[in-house]
Enzyme design. Structure first.
Site, PDB file in Angstrom:
ATOM      1  N   ALA A 186      12.592  37.599  39.060  1.00 30.26           N
ATOM      2  CA  ALA A 186      11.433  37.386  39.783  1.00 30.26           C
ATOM      3  C   ALA A 186      11.814  37.014  41.039  1.00 30.26           C
ATOM      4  O   ALA A 186      11.585  37.842  41.971  1.00 30.26           O
ATOM      5  CB  ALA A 186      10.694  36.351  39.124  1.00 30.26           C
ATOM      6  N   CYS A 231       5.841  36.243  32.093  1.00 34.01           N
ATOM      7  CA  CYS A 231       4.358  35.739  31.885  1.00 34.01           C
ATOM      8  C   CYS A 231       3.834  36.809  30.651  1.00 34.01           C
ATOM      9  O   CYS A 231       2.870  36.471  30.065  1.00 34.01           O
ATOM     10  CB  CYS A 231       3.961  35.276  32.859  1.00 34.01           C
ATOM     11  SG  CYS A 231       4.644  34.173  33.967  1.00 34.01           S
TER      12      CYS A 231
END
Length: 579
Positions: free
Chosen positions: A17, A49
């Site tokens: 990320a 996620c």
């Protein structure tokens, strides 16, 4: 074509990320920079996620978690051709040589070790999932859902029909999402075990947490709170999960008990770390070495409500931090001030969102908190798609500063929108007066003329000013059903006779019904008892009745916060249940 001179060499350790965001930001601001990302995995730049939604089948292919919105796979070729960033997967960083500004790396395929020079280094090493310190927790088929490998392995077991029962250890966000993923799509018989008294204990007030638990149980998930897992044992391919109260059988076990920041490289390099093992950074996200930055799940950041440093592993924060790091490395100036802890979650048919801190957390931090519960339609009450929203608002009694808010409803987008508006105020130190007068875009399909966020602030102000003496739902149940309540406790139900009848029939003379519109003419019937609690569907009519009783009779009474709607939704007092 003349070869461009490299302006700066940037090496990024970690490519999920933070790393990709830093790399792309640097290249946009400084095309002459040489940017290298290394990662010990072959999967990079994916949405972690989204793992529960891949397991559930909502996301059909794992590559969708690694693709852009234009369906381009974010692999090394993509970063090289589209972003101008070099990527080396299956490459592990083993040491940082700060004096010579080099990183020692090992190629996991060939075993080759080499040193890579840098001008700026970024640590985006993420976090490692916790495993319980109990027998069996390290079994290879006891999953933690920490990466795509776990996700694929679980999905393959489900697809082969090998999973009929599952135990999820941990009732936090990942635990709840995984329980839904297994139960909803695959029809797995799921049990969730949580050591604390309620689900989502760090995020929700107890009545709202019980709404989530009741909803999950209605969907077929067994929930066991207040239980500690003591052992995980495999017997002939089946797991036995032993708690202090029971033993649960499962074909698959998932541990969702949190994560720890990965700061090993930083410690080895002599960089400052926090007591929790996170890499210490300043507001520019620089470590104690100004040429080394860090962001994402491996760092702690200031909480703007409490002032304490906290570890909040979220992809949204990682991306924002990556942009800050990239700007600073490219010669700009950017800061990351901190967080207010905003969070949202879908659990079956419910959407929930929170921001700031809970009432209990506020007490521990030394605030003098007040807590208001409000139940109201998320749209105009007459609009066909309206649904009830259940909200808790926490504020400091002395300063009236907003400390936190939580919401639950079936229209999840509406819930998230309201909490986001409060989160924006939290970042600025907003007060109840700010929220009471917060301008909310209004039209019947989207909101009420007096929005629930305004109503929550007004309720909290009334409590602080002594106009609304309240009792929380949990305390109400405890007091009213207590063994010694006897003649000292009465409930005045100001709803219509139709709504009140089941309670009047169940509790007899202890539950008096006088509709609110008749109260002024029937004040003589209001019982004069030590503990009078006024009750309606949401707490609004009971507040009006409370004021009338105070003015005309000069007596004290307490308003049951959230009323029948919250109590019923949380399963605290079933109309046909046992006491």
């Amino acid at each position: 074509m003349k070869k461009r001179q490299v302006s700066r060499r940037v090496v990024i350790i970690g490519a999920v990320a933070v790393g990709p965001k830093v790399a792309c930001r640097v290249k946009r601001l400084d095309p002459n920079a040489h940017v290298l990302m290394i990662d010990q995995d072959e999967f990079i730049s994916y949405g972690g996620c989204g793992i529960p939604f891949f397991v559930s089948g909502d996301v059909s292919d794992v590559k969708e978690l690694m693709s852009t919105s234009f369906h381009m796979l974010r692999d090394p070729k993509f970063f090289r051709n589209v972003k101008g960033v070099e990527v080396r997967t299956r490459t592990r960083a083993t040491e940082i040589l700060r004096e010579t500004k080099e990183v020692v790396v090992e190629d996991l395929n060939t075993g080759k070790v080499e040193k890579i020079p840098y001008d700026y280094l970024v640590l985006a090493t993420g976090a490692t999932p916790r495993r319980l310190p109990i027998p069996g927790s390290d079994h290879p088929d006891v999953f933690t859902v920490s990466n795509l490998h776990d996700a694929v392995a679980i999905r393959e077991k489900l697809s082969r029909g090998e999973v009929g029962t599952a135990v999820v250890i941990g009732g936090g966000p990942i635990g709840c999402e995984m329980a839904e993923a297994l139960a909803d799509m695959w029809g797995v018989e799921v049990s969730v075990v949580e050591i604390l008294p309620t689900l989502l204990p760090a995020f929700l007030e107890p009545p709202l947490a019980r709404i989530v638990q009741k909803h999950m149980e209605e969907k077929g998930v067994s929930v066991y709170t207040g239980e500690t897992v003591e052992e995980i044992r495999e017997e002939n391919g089946t797991f036995r999960v032993k708690t202090g109260r029971r033993t649960l059988s499962a074909d698959i076990v998932i541990q969702a008990v949190g994560v720890n920041p990965r700061g090993e490289l930083a410690v080895k390099a002599g960089l400052m770390t926090t007591p929790k093992g996170a890499i210490a950074v300043n507001e520019r996200l620089q470590t104690s070495d100004p040429f080394i930055y860090a962001g994402g799940d491996c760092i702690e950041v200031p909480h703007l409500v409490t002032g304490r440093y906290v570890h909040i592993p979220m992809g949204s924060l990682a991306n924002r931090q990556g942009r800050v790091i990239g700007t600073n490395i490219a010669g700009g100036y950017a800061t990351f001030e901190g967080v207010v802890g905003s969070f949202c979650l879908k659990v079956f048919d419910l959407g929930l969102a929170t921001t700031g801190i809970t009432y209990e957390q506020a007490l521990k931090e030394g605030f003098d908190p007040v807590r208001a519960y409000v139940v109201q339609s998320d749209r105009a009450h007459f609009y066909p798609t309206q649904g009830l929203m259940y909200m808790a608002l926490i504020a400091d009694r002395k300063t009236r500063r907003i400390l936190g808010a939580q919401g639950i409803g079936k229209n999840g987008d509406a819930v998230v929108g309201r909490i986001n508006s409060i989160a924006a105020l939290l970042q600025l130190g907003g007060t109840l007066n700010h929220l009471s007068n917060l301008e909310i875009a209004y039209a019947p399909p989207f909101a009420s003329a007096m929005d629930i966020v305004n109503a929550a602030a007004n309720t909290a102000e009334n409590i602080i000013e002594g106009l609304n003496d309240t009792i929380d739902p949990d305390e109400f149940i405890e007091v009213f059903l207590g063994e010694d309540s006897g003649d000292r406790v009465r409930v005045l139900d100001v709803r219509s006779p139709v709504n009140a009848r089941p309670f009047v029939e169940r509790f007899g003379e202890r539950w008096i019904n006088i509709p609110q519109e008749e109260l002024l003419d029937r004040l003589a019937e209001v019982p004069e008892v030590e503990n009078l609690m006024v009750f309606c569907n949401s707490g609004l009519r009971s507040y009006e009745a409370l004021r009338q009783i105070s003015h005309h009779l000069g007596r004290k009474a307490r308003n049951v916060q959230g009323g029948a709607a919250l109590i019923k939704m949380a399963g605290l007092l079933p109309e046909n249940g046992d006491d």
